[in-house]
Write a protein that holds these residues in place. Structure first.
Motif, mmCIF file in Angstrom:
data_model
loop_
_atom_site.group_PDB
_atom_site.id
_atom_site.type_symbol
_atom_site.label_atom_id
_atom_site.label_comp_id
_atom_site.label_asym_id
_atom_site.label_seq_id
_atom_site.Cartn_x
_atom_site.Cartn_y
_atom_site.Cartn_z
ATOM 1 N N THR A 80 0.826 -1.209 0.000
ATOM 2 C CA THR A 80 0.000 0.000 0.000
ATOM 3 C C THR A 80 0.857 1.254 0.000
ATOM 4 N N ASP A 108 -12.559 -6.645 1.730
ATOM 5 C CA ASP A 108 -13.115 -5.307 1.489
ATOM 6 C C ASP A 108 -12.028 -4.338 1.040
ATOM 7 N N ASP A 109 -10.868 -4.419 1.685
ATOM 8 C CA ASP A 109 -9.758 -3.557 1.279
ATOM 9 C C ASP A 109 -9.321 -3.877 -0.144
ATOM 10 N N ILE A 111 -11.127 -5.096 -2.574
ATOM 11 C CA ILE A 111 -12.129 -4.584 -3.514
ATOM 12 C C ILE A 111 -11.943 -3.083 -3.720
ATOM 13 N N GLN A 112 -11.684 -2.359 -2.638
ATOM 14 C CA GLN A 112 -11.452 -0.917 -2.738
ATOM 15 C C GLN A 112 -10.188 -0.613 -3.546
ATOM 16 N N THR A 113 -9.193 -1.467 -3.427
ATOM 17 C CA THR A 113 -7.954 -1.277 -4.181
ATOM 18 C C THR A 113 -8.191 -1.474 -5.679
ATOM 19 N N GLN A 115 -11.093 -1.150 -7.344
ATOM 20 C CA GLN A 115 -12.155 -0.327 -7.920
ATOM 21 C C GLN A 115 -11.632 0.779 -8.849
ATOM 22 N N SER A 135 -12.520 -8.377 -8.597
ATOM 23 C CA SER A 135 -13.417 -7.788 -7.613
ATOM 24 C C SER A 135 -14.672 -8.634 -7.426
ATOM 25 N N GLN A 139 -16.186 -10.850 -4.027
ATOM 26 C CA GLN A 139 -17.516 -10.594 -3.470
ATOM 27 C C GLN A 139 -18.377 -11.850 -3.400
#
Length: 223
Positions: A80, A108-109, A111-113, A115, A135, A139
């Motif tokens: 990160t 969740d992290d 998926i945010q990465t 997006q 992604s 999910q």
């Protein structure tokens, strides 16, 4: 040849030479600018190429250093903190980071990465498709089947490189939603597809057998 002819030739050559020098004096600056431009462009292109190689090597070294930790969380956090100078480099870094976050149980992290990569108009389509696919995979336990089905159906169309992998996921969603016959039909379609890899065909065959289906013999299914 007479002396007169030789003299005329010499004079003619001198006139040509004087005329050439005159052109050079009058227009030589144009040629100089052209030469400087060519040399400058070549040098700039070489500089850009060397700079791109240097940036790519630096990004690779930074990612390798971030992956050196034995802890999943530490690897995810270290990745990160890495930055990329190009959109393609940022996409590769995001894939690596999301993978580490997923291994650390931080779906969740991850998926945010992914997006921003899935939605970036600056990236080639294949990068966006891979980000969308990853992604959707992340999910599987948090998003309802219908929503995931819509996402995979958008990828399971001709011309999309992720098409057959998306078809495989759609077959698994068929199983999840209690429709084994539809899943068997999808797996058979994968086995019959000329673009399916041997590994994908083997997985489709194994899934069909597990579902109690009777795979139709194909030239590629037994590879």
């Amino acid at each position: 040849m007479s002396d007169t002819d030789s003299f005329i030739d010499e004079v003619t050559e001198e006139v040509r030479r004087d005329r050439l020098y005159g052109y050079v004096r009058r227009y030589g600056w144009i040629a100089a600018i052209v030469i400087v431009g060519i040399v400058g462009a070549a040098g700039f292109n070489e500089y850009r190429r060397a700079q791109a190689e240097s940036n790519a090597q630096a990004l690779g070294d930074a990612m390798l250093a971030a992956l050196a930790s034995n802890e999943d969380d530490a690897r995810a956090d270290a990745l990160t903190g890495v930055t990329a100078d190009t959109a393609e480099g940022a996409a590769i870094l995001a894939f690596m980071t999301a993978g580490a976050q997923s291994q650390a149980g931080r779906a969740d992290d991850a998926i945010q990465t992914l997006q921003p990569i899935a939605q970036s108009p600056e990236l080639p389509l294949i990068y966006r498709q891979i980000a969308t696919f990853k992604s959707l995979m992340l999910q599987s336990e948090t998003q309802d089947a219908d929503t995931r089905r819509q996402g995979f159906e958008a990828l399971a169309v001709p011309g999309v490189r992720m098409r057959l992998l998306a078809e495989e996921q759609l077959a698994l969603i068929d199983i999840e939603t209690g429709n084994p016959d539809a899943a068997i039909a999808r797996f058979q379609s994968i086995m019959d597809d000329a673009e399916a890899t041997p590994g994908l065909q083997r997985r489709a065959l194994q899934a069909m057998v597990a579902l109690g289906g009777a795979p139709e013999a194909t030239e590629t299914a037994g590879e």
